[in-house]
Design a protein around this motif. Structure first.
Motif, PDB file in Angstrom:
ATOM      1  N   GLU A   1      26.905  45.845  -4.954  1.00 33.77           N
ATOM      2  CA  GLU A   1      26.864  46.303  -3.514  1.00 33.77           C
ATOM      3  C   GLU A   1      26.186  47.847  -3.520  1.00 33.77           C
ATOM      4  N   SER A   2      26.639  48.436  -4.423  1.00 29.29           N
ATOM      5  CA  SER A   2      26.175  50.048  -4.571  1.00 29.29           C
ATOM      6  C   SER A   2      24.738  49.911  -4.704  1.00 29.29           C
ATOM      7  N   LEU A   3      24.396  49.051  -5.635  1.00 34.63           N
ATOM      8  CA  LEU A   3      23.090  48.984  -6.064  1.00 34.63           C
ATOM      9  C   LEU A   3      22.082  48.505  -4.621  1.00 34.63           C
ATOM     10  N   ALA A   4      22.651  47.564  -4.014  1.00 36.59           N
ATOM     11  CA  ALA A   4      22.020  46.984  -2.716  1.00 36.59           C
ATOM     12  C   ALA A   4      21.916  48.299  -1.816  1.00 36.59           C
TER      13      ALA A   4
ATOM     14  N   VAL B   1      14.306  46.289  -6.698  1.00 44.48           N
ATOM     15  CA  VAL B   1      14.768  44.894  -6.214  1.00 44.48           C
ATOM     16  C   VAL B   1      14.312  43.979  -7.483  1.00 44.48           C
ATOM     17  N   ALA B   2      13.610  44.209  -8.232  1.00 51.04           N
ATOM     18  CA  ALA B   2      13.207  43.378  -9.385  1.00 51.04           C
ATOM     19  C   ALA B   2      14.640  43.147 -10.503  1.00 51.04           C
ATOM     20  N   LEU B   3      15.593  44.005 -10.270  1.00 48.56           N
ATOM     21  CA  LEU B   3      16.657  43.995 -11.177  1.00 48.56           C
ATOM     22  C   LEU B   3      17.818  42.841 -10.684  1.00 48.56           C
ATOM     23  N   GLN B   4      17.614  42.247  -9.847  1.00 40.07           N
ATOM     24  CA  GLN B   4      18.178  41.020  -9.172  1.00 40.07           C
ATOM     25  C   GLN B   4      18.765  40.236 -10.515  1.00 40.07           C
ATOM     26  N   ASP B   5      17.860  39.749 -11.348  1.00 40.92           N
ATOM     27  CA  ASP B   5      18.212  38.761 -12.479  1.00 40.92           C
ATOM     28  C   ASP B   5      19.294  39.568 -13.325  1.00 40.92           C
ATOM     29  N   GLU B   6      18.796  40.816 -13.731  1.00 40.87           N
ATOM     30  CA  GLU B   6      19.633  41.509 -14.565  1.00 40.87           C
ATOM     31  C   GLU B   6      20.934  41.629 -14.002  1.00 40.87           C
TER      32      GLU B   6
ATOM     33  N   ALA C   1      16.703  41.498  -2.416  1.00 44.58           N
ATOM     34  CA  ALA C   1      15.522  41.680  -1.630  1.00 44.58           C
ATOM     35  C   ALA C   1      15.745  42.022  -0.144  1.00 44.58           C
ATOM     36  N   GLN C   2      17.170  41.230   0.308  1.00 41.55           N
ATOM     37  CA  GLN C   2      17.680  41.244   1.373  1.00 41.55           C
ATOM     38  C   GLN C   2      18.075  42.603   1.843  1.00 41.55           C
ATOM     39  N   ALA C   3      18.464  43.464   0.988  1.00 37.56           N
ATOM     40  CA  ALA C   3      18.746  44.970   1.189  1.00 37.56           C
ATOM     41  C   ALA C   3      17.552  45.735   1.429  1.00 37.56           C
ATOM     42  N   ALA C   4      16.445  45.323   0.668  1.00 38.86           N
ATOM     43  CA  ALA C   4      15.095  46.045   0.815  1.00 38.86           C
ATOM     44  C   ALA C   4      14.754  45.782   2.227  1.00 38.86           C
ATOM     45  N   ALA C   5      14.762  44.503   2.911  1.00 34.84           N
ATOM     46  CA  ALA C   5      14.448  44.090   4.206  1.00 34.84           C
ATOM     47  C   ALA C   5      15.105  44.954   5.103  1.00 34.84           C
ATOM     48  N   THR C   6      16.477  44.994   4.819  1.00 40.89           N
ATOM     49  CA  THR C   6      17.358  45.684   5.815  1.00 40.89           C
ATOM     50  C   THR C   6      16.770  47.287   5.900  1.00 40.89           C
ATOM     51  N   GLY C   7      16.530  47.815   4.847  1.00 41.95           N
ATOM     52  CA  GLY C   7      16.067  49.050   4.810  1.00 41.95           C
ATOM     53  C   GLY C   7      14.933  49.204   5.409  1.00 41.95           C
ATOM     54  N   THR C   8      13.753  48.463   5.120  1.00 40.70           N
ATOM     55  CA  THR C   8      12.529  48.586   5.721  1.00 40.70           C
ATOM     56  C   THR C   8      12.695  48.442   7.198  1.00 40.70           C
ATOM     57  N   ALA C   9      13.577  47.741   7.732  1.00 46.15           N
ATOM     58  CA  ALA C   9      13.768  47.376   9.084  1.00 46.15           C
ATOM     59  C   ALA C   9      14.138  48.792   9.716  1.00 46.15           C
TER      60      ALA C   9
ATOM     61  N   SER D   1      24.285  40.346   0.348  1.00 40.76           N
ATOM     62  CA  SER D   1      23.272  39.380  -0.204  1.00 40.76           C
ATOM     63  C   SER D   1      22.691  39.883  -1.331  1.00 40.76           C
ATOM     64  N   SER D   2      21.214  39.432  -1.525  1.00 40.22           N
ATOM     65  CA  SER D   2      20.336  39.854  -2.510  1.00 40.22           C
ATOM     66  C   SER D   2      19.964  41.318  -2.112  1.00 40.22           C
TER      67      SER D   2
END
Lengths: 140, 103, 551
Positions: free
Chosen positions: C62-65, C30-35, C172-180, C169-170
């Motif tokens: 999107e693949s990374l997401a 998730v921290a790679l968003q800026d890069e 972080a959003q992808a992480a939230a989707t996965g966590t859910a 989206s971001s």
């Protein structure tokens, strides 16, 4: 009801203070048996009227047996100052003494000594000005 | 339009950042994690599922790495080509899609 | 189905380390968003080739997401599995502890064997069987919970292997989707389970899952014996609005159809819901049962005090003409007074144990308007029999829902004493029974009740005609003549000197300050030495005196 609870609390504090002055400090505590203000409706003419039990105060053990009647008199005297008339002696036998007083509105205190010593207070039927939310019923 | 000097510099910077991202992703190694799941839940359905996931991720992380590398290289080529002939870059970019495939 | 030896070999602590590592992996990605953002084709670059570069960068992002979502899903699922497997192992350990402590052995396949080979006494055989069943139930539920943990984790891992859409989206959003996506579905309660099964199921859920059950499936637990009182209370409160809407809808339909009888019934049920809410408003109450499905009446049970923690718990079952709408407020008030009196006695004479009591209106008590209905009249056992099974289960559920059984007292008044008497002919954990104003308890022999000798009490007030109707045969004889019951005084008098009032008639037993209430409170508080024994028998009792050879 709010005013009644304030008056009763003051009376109880006075009763405990009077006992402490004459018979020494005791480790009075709130009984886990009477959490918070315990409300119940009484029915009858005014369906909105409630009776409230205040938290029971008690301490483990009791006073010396020869001081029991004196202790009961002290409590009754304070009760009289707060408008309670002596209700009578509920029990008076070896190892067990209990008195109670009642006020004009059906309120009642009970002071008893046996294995442990208890002081309970329950109001007569009154209306709340602002009934508390159940979660807000603080110990009194 | 930006100047001839600016564009190659911006492309190089973007490529460098993408390289950092690639290194970050490459640092995430999940194979050992999933092998531990398999051993910690002996005989469980999850143990078999963890093996399946390990295979899938191995392929998918590798594909992403390859695609990122292609992108970085292509941006480098484009930077070079920019001054010479626009359009060569497009050819280079068209070449990078296959590793990621369709999701 | 997983096996006991498998589950015992699992290492949730190790799994926990993997879960932590996976969370770290998720954070790294998730921290790679800026890069990734900075790595996009620059806006200064304007050319035909840029479009292709942007398209491939988008694919990359999107693949990374998707990968982030997968890793997040696995991290969440692992975390839940660690908790669930730990609990299941704890349940197994507890079952094995109970087995070892009681002289049972458990094989690696989960077979439970009684190590004692000579049991002579019938009661002992029954007791040993009950303990064995409890152990078997606990093992089964632990394995069910472990199996659920495994299949849920496997599903999450396979879903990740199949690919998770991390969105556009971001990260972080992808992480939230996965966590859910990593949250498992809540295991539904076992159907047809015993109260111990249901309690094990409940205890096997995580706190989050318990909260989910209360908010999304309150109907699973509101009336389920074996579930802790706090949870039943929360669930039933969740249901009140739904029930009100349901009944209101039914009422509109009935009124449209001109069905007066049904409209009246539904209106009374709605009034019952109001009465329940009015009582709950007072605080210090638990709504332990709420059932709108009765043919004629709303059914409900409300506790005064905390049934989960009280040392002494009483369950009061009223009788003839009782309804939630008409009587809940009054019974609640009487039960509150009884608890107050019992608590004061417990504080003064006893160990200061805490007290709670339940007004149990969990059956459709007979009413005046169905007295003539042969299936449901007060002169029939049918409604009591229908209620007795529920009541026995309710008693058992209290024990099953707690770590330590409380001192449990059953109180039955009037027709409710018949219901109580019938319930007590089943095996329950009731320690003391008080039957008052009773027309009969469903048997003429106190030994038929599953309550220890000397712990069944009877009260009858002067001029209580209902208590004298015994001899109807199907109710059993007038309890006044049942040997082995202890009579408690309802008369004015006389503890050490002064001041307990007499109870007169059928409905005065729980009046504050009465001898009758004092005596019941003493039993409830576990200080029977404070009671005053006595038998009140009136002219009606002479008429109802049974002929010895008839029962």
């Amino acid at each position: 009801m709010e005013q009644v609870l304030t008056d009763y609390t003051a009376m109880r504090d006075e009763m405990v203070a009077a006992l402490a002055e004459s018979l020494g400090e005791r480790a009075w505590r709130e009984s886990p048996n009477s959490p918070g203000l315990r409300r119940s409706r009484v029915g009858g003419a005014d369906p909105a009227a409630e009776q409230v039990g205040l938290v029971t105060w008690s301490f483990e053990g009791t006073y010396a047996v020869d001081a029991w009647h004196g202790a009961a008199r002290l409590v009754a005297e304070v009760g009289r100052r707060h408008g309670f008339t002596d209700g009578g002696i509920t029990v008076d036998r070896p190892g067990d003494l209990e008195i109670f007083g009642v006020d004009a509105h059906g309120g009642r205190y009970t002071f008893g000594m046996a294995t442990n010593t208890i002081l309970t207070l329950r109001t007569g039927p009154h209306r709340w000005e602002h009934p508390p939310e159940p979660a807000d019923q603080q110990r009194t | 339009m930006a100047s001839v000097e600016v564009v190659p510099a911006d492309l190089a910077a973007a490529a460098a950042r993408l390289e950092e991202a690639r290194e970050g992703v490459a640092s995430v190694r999940t194979a050992d994690d999933l092998a531990t799941v398999t051993s910690a839940l002996a005989g469980a359905e999850s143990a078999r599922a963890a093996e399946e996931l390990a295979t899938a991720w191995k392929q998918r992380f590798r594909a992403w790495d390859t695609a990122a590398q292609n992108q970085i290289e292509a941006m480098g080529v484009s930077a070079q080509a920019y001054e010479e002939q626009d359009g060569e870059g497009a050819t280079a970019f068209n070449a990078i899609s296959p590793p990621l495939g369709a999701h | 189905m997983v096996t006991m030896s498998q589950v015992r070999s699992w290492r949730p602590a190790t799994l926990g380390l993997v879960a932590d590592a996976m969370v770290q992996r998720r954070r790294t990605l998730v921290a790679l968003q800026d890069e990734m953002d900075d790595g996009a084709p620059p806006s200064t670059w304007v050319s035909e080739s840029r479009d292709a570069a942007v398209a491939s960068h988008t694919t990359l992002r999107e693949s990374l997401a998707d990968l982030v979502a997968e890793v997040a899903q696995v991290a969440a699922a692992l975390d839940i599995a660690v908790d669930a497997v730990t609990r299941a192992q704890g349940e197994l350990d507890e079952a094995l502890g109970v087995a070892a402590g009681n002289g049972f052995s458990v094989s690696t396949t989960g077979r439970v064997t009684d190590n004692r080979d000579t049991l002579t006494d019938d009661q002992e055989v029954a007791d040993r069987r009950a303990i064995r069943e409890e152990i078997v139930d606990k093992i089964e539920q632990a394995l069910r919970n472990a199996g659920h943990a495994d299949t849920s984790l496997a599903a999450a891992l396979r879903s990740a292997a199949g690919g998770v859409d991390g969105g556009t989206s971001s990260l972080a959003q992808a992480a939230a989707t996965g966590t859910a996506g990593g949250q498992r579905g809540v295991l539904a309660p076992p159907t047809g389970g015993t109260d111990h099964d249901l309690n094990s199921w409940w205890e096997g859920l995580t706190e989050d899952e318990q909260a989910t059950v209360i908010s999304e499936h309150p109907e699973w637990i509101g009336n389920t014996d074996g579930i802790p009182a706090w949870a039943r209370d929360d669930a039933n409160r969740e249901l009140i609005d739904d029930y009100r809407a349901d009944l209101t809808g039914q009422l509109a339909t009935a009124q449209e159809a001109g069905d007066k009888g049904l409209s009246e019934t539904l209106t009374q049920k709605l009034d019952g819901l109001d009465a329940v809410e009015d009582t709950l408003e007072l605080g210090n109450r638990q709504l332990l049962l709420l059932d709108i499905t009765g043919e004629d009446q709303l059914m409900a049970a409300i506790a005064y005090g905390d049934v989960d923690t009280a040392d002494h718990v009483a369950v009061f079952t009223p009788g003839f003409t009782t309804t939630v709408a008409g009587d809940m407020a009054g019974y609640d008030s009487q039960v509150a007074n009884l608890v107050e009196e019992a608590a004061a006695q417990s504080d003064k004479y006893g160990d200061g144990g805490t007290v709670a009591a339940v007004s149990w209106l969990g059956y459709e008590a007979p009413q005046w308007d169905n007295v003539l209905d042969p299936g449901s009249s007060v002169a029939s056992r049918a409604p009591a029999e229908a209620g007795a099974g529920n009541l026995a289960s309710f008693y058992n559920g209290i024990d099953a829902s707690r770590d330590a059984d409380p001192h449990l007292t059953a109180l039955g008044h009037s027709y409710g004493s018949l219901t109580t008497g019938l319930a007590l002919q089943e095996q329950t954990g009731v320690d003391d029974a008080i039957l008052f104003g009773s027309p009969g308890i469903g048997t003429s022999h106190v030994e038929d009740l599953d309550v220890s000798g000397g712990h069944v009490y009877r009260l009858e007030a002067r001029r209580d005609v209902v208590a004298d109707v015994g001899g109807l045969g199907q109710f059993g004889i007038d309890p006044s003549y049942i040997d082995g019951m202890t009579g408690l005084s309802t008369e004015q008098g006389s503890i050490g000197g002064v001041d307990y009032a007499e109870s007169v008639g059928h409905s005065d037993y729980l009046t504050r300050g009465s001898m009758s209430q004092h005596n019941m409170a003493s039993i409830v508080a576990g200080v029977p030495e404070q009671t005053v024994e006595g038998d009140t028998r009136g002219f009606g009792d002479i008429l109802s005196w049974p002929l010895p050879w008839t029962y």
